[in-house]
Enzyme design. Structure first.
Site, PDB file in Angstrom:
ATOM      1  N   LYS A 119       0.944  -1.006   0.379  1.00  0.00           N
ATOM      2  CA  LYS A 119       0.438  -0.451  -0.090  1.00  0.00           C
ATOM      3  C   LYS A 119       0.979   1.702   0.069  1.00  0.00           C
ATOM      4  CE  LYS A 119      -3.715   0.020   2.154  1.00  0.00           C
ATOM      5  NZ  LYS A 119      -4.557  -0.829   3.599  1.00  0.00           N
TER       6      LYS A 119
ATOM      7  N   ARG B 193      -3.332   2.681   8.364  1.00  0.00           N
ATOM      8  CA  ARG B 193      -3.897   1.722   7.975  1.00  0.00           C
ATOM      9  C   ARG B 193      -2.280   0.798   7.875  1.00  0.00           C
ATOM     10  NH1 ARG B 193      -4.817   4.384   2.099  1.00  0.00           N
ATOM     11  NH2 ARG B 193      -5.814   2.632   1.442  1.00  0.00           N
TER      12      ARG B 193
ATOM     13  N   GLY C  49      -5.201 -10.557   6.367  1.00  0.00           N
ATOM     14  CA  GLY C  49      -5.624 -11.236   8.279  1.00  0.00           C
ATOM     15  C   GLY C  49      -5.663 -10.077   9.262  1.00  0.00           C
TER      16      GLY C  49
ATOM     17  N   MET D 224      -4.951  -5.663  10.205  1.00  0.00           N
ATOM     18  CA  MET D 224      -5.577  -5.056  10.944  1.00  0.00           C
ATOM     19  C   MET D 224      -6.989  -4.013   9.819  1.00  0.00           C
ATOM     20  SD  MET D 224      -4.782  -1.937  13.990  1.00  0.00           S
ATOM     21  CE  MET D 224      -5.672  -0.709  12.270  1.00  0.00           C
TER      22      MET D 224
ATOM     23  N   ARG E 224      -3.300  -1.096  -6.222  1.00  0.00           N
ATOM     24  CA  ARG E 224      -2.528  -2.343  -6.740  1.00  0.00           C
ATOM     25  C   ARG E 224      -2.680  -2.979  -8.063  1.00  0.00           C
ATOM     26  NH1 ARG E 224      -5.160  -5.496  -1.395  1.00  0.00           N
ATOM     27  NH2 ARG E 224      -7.750  -4.846  -2.187  1.00  0.00           N
TER      28      ARG E 224
ATOM     29  N   HIS F  21     -15.479  -9.253   0.360  1.00  0.00           N
ATOM     30  CA  HIS F  21     -14.683 -10.104   0.528  1.00  0.00           C
ATOM     31  C   HIS F  21     -14.812 -11.638   0.528  1.00  0.00           C
ATOM     32  CE1 HIS F  21     -13.345 -13.542   2.852  1.00  0.00           C
ATOM     33  NE2 HIS F  21     -11.993 -12.778   3.357  1.00  0.00           N
TER      34      HIS F  21
ATOM     35  N   SER G 185      16.164 -41.144 -16.702  1.00  0.00           N
ATOM     36  CA  SER G 185      14.353 -40.482 -16.336  1.00  0.00           C
ATOM     37  C   SER G 185      13.576 -40.827 -14.770  1.00  0.00           C
ATOM     38  CB  SER G 185      12.932 -41.186 -17.382  1.00  0.00           C
ATOM     39  OG  SER G 185      12.471 -41.136 -17.426  1.00  0.00           O
TER      40      SER G 185
ATOM     41  N   CYS H 173       9.743 -38.727 -14.881  1.00  0.00           N
ATOM     42  CA  CYS H 173       8.037 -38.897 -14.894  1.00  0.00           C
ATOM     43  C   CYS H 173       7.419 -39.252 -13.957  1.00  0.00           C
ATOM     44  CB  CYS H 173       9.040 -40.195 -15.704  1.00  0.00           C
ATOM     45  SG  CYS H 173       9.430 -41.264 -14.734  1.00  0.00           S
TER      46      CYS H 173
ATOM     47  N   TYR I 147      13.432 -32.906 -21.454  1.00  0.00           N
ATOM     48  CA  TYR I 147      11.900 -33.183 -20.861  1.00  0.00           C
ATOM     49  C   TYR I 147      11.046 -33.019 -19.374  1.00  0.00           C
ATOM     50  CZ  TYR I 147      11.690 -37.823 -20.929  1.00  0.00           C
ATOM     51  OH  TYR I 147      11.675 -39.695 -21.101  1.00  0.00           O
TER      52      TYR I 147
END
Ligand code: ADP
Ligand code: MG
Ligand code: MG
Length: 939
Positions: A27, A97, A106, A108, A347, A469, A797, A863, A883
């Site tokens: 912020k 803030r 979460g 304040m 933001r 929210h 592999s 793999c 790969y």
């Protein structure tokens, strides 16, 4: 010189900028950036995250320089605004803030209008001539401060907010329903009652001294870094505790000054669909969180264009300049004070997977970003959302005809979900843990609901807008969400929801089925089956033409770019022809793992397999294997036909034989009848094959070494199928992979068997084809001695499932009882079966280097299940693998991750930082893969 702990933003240039997020929080850094962009931002200052860190390291004490730096910054605001903090005649008011590096629900809650007390209130009335506005601000301040700083708030889910109760009582005696209908006198009375409530309940006075108010609020922000909600959120989102939060103190502007004032939130594009339209909500005569709190229903931003076109034009200008500057979709918060616009936050906006992909593609078209940047904008897992189910249209239409469409809310999180209703997060979590499909239904959600939301298929709320929210969090989690569905009457204590329709009243109880469409906002009573996304309809079902699906076209564009930049190839793990064609549709360039034993269970095959296992002599066994041969050959033929000239890696028999035998007496008797053996013989054989630790028992190459005829039959099936398709003109490329070797000699032994059969088959069929024999590296000893193994192996592999189990001495199937605990206690950073552990990764890097020290061009892949995990894919790229192989549906994610890895680690254009400090990593790689520097994963 004392350390700089406070950064001012205001005037012509701020002390900080957007690059300083770690220090100023998201912020604070963006407020500074907007000041530098000359956008209208009320001046203020940021107390750095370093202060937070210091505070926790020193038993909650501040650095001694802080006080004077805060005082100086406050003085700068006073000078700029021409008001004084705590001044009786013309008081400066501020907001306090919180602002961590990553946005954190979460933390304040913001405190507004700080600096008001029984003295300053008169000055403000004098200055504004608006008594009602001043008392509205004052009552908000006392309420917020009482709740957030003094902690007078409900402590259980059944308790109600004490301040809200007082407001309700007041509205009742006045006979009004809206806050806005209360008079200045009423609000003044509320302030008095709030203060009394605080004093009575807490035994403490509400602080009148503005400096004390400010100190209390700053303490509260720093303390909230360690509150339970914040800790849970950090856990869920992998945010380190050490980051700390910043505190922003900012001069107030007022959206509650009357009908020419207001407040709102907006996204520069639609965060659900990604469409390039201005998107947002606002309320006139309102302050702060009123818009998202869901108490009054906000208006769409397009309405502002009608109500006040001049104001809308100002906002539109801000929208344009922010997108031009940040080159991304932004989320902004604004306030209008008496006809003048202020921007209070910006933001990069959260978005759905659909929106992320669409915005990235559109911004390339608009020449805001390059295709490389577009690729880096999309989180690979967001592609999953594009593949997510939608409702079956005919079922949905039927449901509408049956009158089951009971409500419509906001389309806050796309996709379709169906499940059973639960009314609180804890119950939802509990039901989901029993594998129930859950729809969480709430009046509105709050940060403590996060875990329950995470466990649900979808979220439905009665209140709140597109930026509430529930909507924000659902989009972030990729959950289906319908928000602000006002016609739902939810009763938590009765555990039911009621909808009054014209013709009937629908009552749904906890556990009843409900279906929600987060793309349209529709809510249906009962269950509606879901079906494939448009992309799957185009690619797999072929029931939709590409030109009719915009979603598909956007997806295709991103995949096209990804393929253009990635150097890592992608293969798939598939055992059947239909899986192979799915994989091709998703972009597979070959098969990385075909597990032959998956073919053993169908139809009569299992009988032949069992016969083979129960054989006592070589002769018997060869007879049984001869029965299996045609099945295996046909399977491989089918796969080769689909895969054509792409490489197909087939693993020889791997699991312990025991897994194929019947374990109940009944089944064993049946088998006795079929094979002509006695029940006792069979029972004895099964007991004989029993192992204490089958994972490390007689399996993998150990089977083929003891019974070479098994390997020979499999090789014959592979090569005969290869010879047949070769004759049909397909340039087949079989790769035979020997599993679970620890010694080079094991591989030599099996390779000999395979090569002998290959020569025989070519001779018999009079045709030549290319083939390779290699091995799976999944026993740590094989990784450690990879140079020895590489003399024989034509490819490696990495079977990272077993390699992880054996390296860590950790059984994947038995770790469920303690691994989650380990994660919660931070003993391990994450599940090592999801993202490759860095210890295991080190072994992989070492094996690659050792292998290529012998064969510089050795082909190397992965793999294991990890092959579809973005973090692991980045590692594979850096370690120089050729790969990755993953399940067909992870392929789009793998393609994107591979491209991102190339852009992040090899592409110097993308990394301008490389100019200053030339890092070894970002030097262009022009050597062969063999010589490429292997970068080890650091913790
Ligand atoms: P969050 O991190 O939860 O978004 P904010 O700090 O952004 O909290 O504050 C919430 C809201 O409070 C803002 O959107 C804005 O409407 C209001 N607000 C914050 N500071 C001010 C201020 N200085 N003047 C007016 N309104 C403010
Ligand atoms: Mg905000
Ligand atoms: Mg294995």
């Amino acid at each position: 010189m004392p350390k700089k702990l406070v950064y001012y933003f205001g005037g012509k240039k701020a002390d900080g900028d957007a690059a300083m997020k770690p220090l100023l929080g998201g912020k604070g850094a963006n407020l500074a950036e907007m000041v530098n962009l000359k956008l209208p931002v009320p001046p203020g200052f940021t107390i750095t995250t370093e202060v937070c860190t210091h505070y926790y390291k020193n038993n909650r004490k501040y650095p001694k320089e802080l006080k004077s730096q805060v005082r100086a910054a406050l003085a700068r605001i006073e000078k700029e605004i021409g008001k004084k903090f705590g001044d009786k005649n013309d008081p400066l008011l501020v907001s306090v803030r919180s602002g961590a590096r990553a946005s954190m629900p979460g933390m304040m809650d913001t405190i507004l209008n700080l600096g008001l007390n029984d003295d300053t209130v008169h000055g403000l009335i004098e200055m504004t001539g608006n008594e009602r506005f001043v008392y509205d601000s004052y009552r908000r301040f006392v309420q917020m401060y009482g709740d957030v700083v003094m902690e007078l708030r409900p402590h259980s889910k059944d308790e109600r907010d004490p301040f809200e109760l007082i407001i309700e009582a007041m509205k009742k005696t006045k006979g009004v329903t809206q806050d806005t209908e209360l008079t200045a006198e009423d609000l003044k009375e509320l302030v008095y009652r709030f203060k009394m409530e605080i004093k009575n309940k807490l035994g403490r006075e509400f602080p009148e001294d503005p400096v004390e108010q400010l100190n209390g609020a700053v303490d509260a922000v720093f303390n909230s870094w360690m509150n339970e909600r914040a800790i849970v959120y950090r856990k869920l989102n992998n945010i380190p505790e050490s980051w700390g939060t910043a505190v922003n103190v900012q001069s107030m502007v007022f959206g509650n000054m009357g009908e020419t004032s207001g407040t709102g939130v907006a996204f520069t594009r639609d965060p659900a669909s990604g469409e390039n339209v201005f998107y947002g909500e606002y309320l006139m005569n309102a302050q702060g969180e009123d818009v998202v709190a869901g108490i009054r229903t906000p208006l769409a931003i397009s309405t502002l264009n009608v109500q006040d076109p001049a104001m809308y034009a100002q906002l539109e200008k801000v929208r344009k300049s922010l997108e031009k500057h940040y080159k991304d979709m932004m989320d902004i918060e604004f306030t209008i004070q008496d006809g003048k616009l202020y921007i209070l936050q910006c933001r990069v906006g959260k978005r759905t997977g659909n929106a992320a992909v669409r915005i990235a593609v559109d911004m390339v078209k608009e020449r805001l970003i390059t295709d490389k940047e577009a690729l880096l904008r999309i989180e690979p897992d967001q592609l999953n959302q594009l593949l997510r189910p939608i409702f079956d249209n005919s079922e949905k239409e039927a449901a509408i005809k049956q009158g089951r469409l009971i409500a419509k809310g906001l389309n806050a999180g796309p996709g379709a979900a169906t499940g059973r209703i639960y009314f609180n997060a804890a119950d939802a979590e509990e039901a989901a843990s029993k594998r129930e499909k859950v729809i969480l239904v709430r009046i509105e959600t709050s940060p403590e609901d996060i875990k329950g939301m995470n466990a649900s298929e979808g979220i439905l709320t009665a209140r709140g807008g597109m930026t509430s929210h529930a909507a924000l969090v659902a989009r972030q989690m990729g959950k289906v969400c319908v928000a602000g569905c006002g016609s739902l009457d939810i009763d938590y204590s009765a555990r039911e929801l009621k909808v009054e329709l014209a013709e009937k009243t629908v009552v749904l109880k906890e556990g009843d089925w409900i279906s929600i469409d987060g793309t349209t906002g529709e809510v249906f009573e009962g269950k509606i089956n879901t079906k494939e996304s448009e992309i799957l309809q185009v690619l797999l079902e072929k029931s939709l033409k590409p030109e009719y699906s915009e979603t598909y076209q956007i997806y295709e564009k991103v995949m096209h770019w990804a393929d253009k930049y990635r150097t890592l190839k992608v293969r798939t793990n598939a055992d059947q022809p239909d899986q192979c064609s799915n994989a091709l549709a998703f972009g597979a360039q070959g098969i990385g793992l075909c597990r032959t034993e998956h073919m053993f269970f169908g139809g009569d095959r299992i009988d032949a397999v069992r016969e083979m296992i129960l054989s006592d002599t070589l002769e018997e066994r060869e007879k049984a294997l001869a029965k299996l041969f045609p099945f295996q050959k046909d399977d491989f033929y089918g796969i080769f036909k689909v895969m054509e000239d792409r490489p197909v890696t087939i693993r020889t028999l791997d699991p312990p034989l025991h897994e194929f035998l019947p374990h109940t007496e009944h089944e064993q008797k049946e088998l006795a009848l079929k094979t002509g053996k006695t029940f006792d013989e069979i029972k004895a054989k099964v007991e004989n094959l029993h192992e204490f630790n089958p994972m490390m028992g007689h399996r993998g190459c150990r089977l083929g070494i003891v019974y070479p005829e098994i390997t020979a039959m499999q090789a014959r099936a592979i090569f005969t199928a290869a010879a047949e398709v070769k004759k049909e003109g397909i340039n087949v490329k079989p790769e035979v992979m020997i599993p679970l070797i620890g010694y080079a000699s094991e591989l030599e032994n099996q390779t000999k068997v395979v090569r002998k059969v290959a020569a025989e088959v070519m001779e018999e069929h009079g045709v030549k084809f290319e083939y390779h024999v290699g091995t799976m590296i999944e026993v740590p000893r094989a990784a450690i001695t990879a140079d020895e193994v590489a003399h024989t192996a034509e490819f490696f592999s990495f079977g990272t499932n077993d390699l992880t189990q054996l390296t860590m001495g950790l059984s994947r199937d038995d770790s469920g009882n303690f691994l989650p605990f380990y994660e919660a206690k931070d003993i391990i950073p994450g599940d090592p079966f999801v993202s490759i552990d860095h210890g295991v990764a080190e072994l992989v890097s070492m094996a690659v280097q050792k292998g290529r020290s012998v064969k510089p061009k050795l082909k190397v892949g992965i793999c294991g299940e990890h092959g579809g995990d973005p973090k692991t894919i980045h590692f594979c790229h850096k370690a120089g693998l050729n790969y990755v192989s993953c399940s067909p549906f992870r392929l789009p994610i793998a393609r994107l991750s591979a491209a991102q890895a190339h852009l992040m680690y090899d592409d110097i254009q993308i990394k301008p930082a490389a100019k200053k400090k030339p890092a070894i990593k970002s030097k262009p790689v022009k050597k062969t893969a063999a010589k490429r520097k292997v970068t080890k994963r650091k913790k």
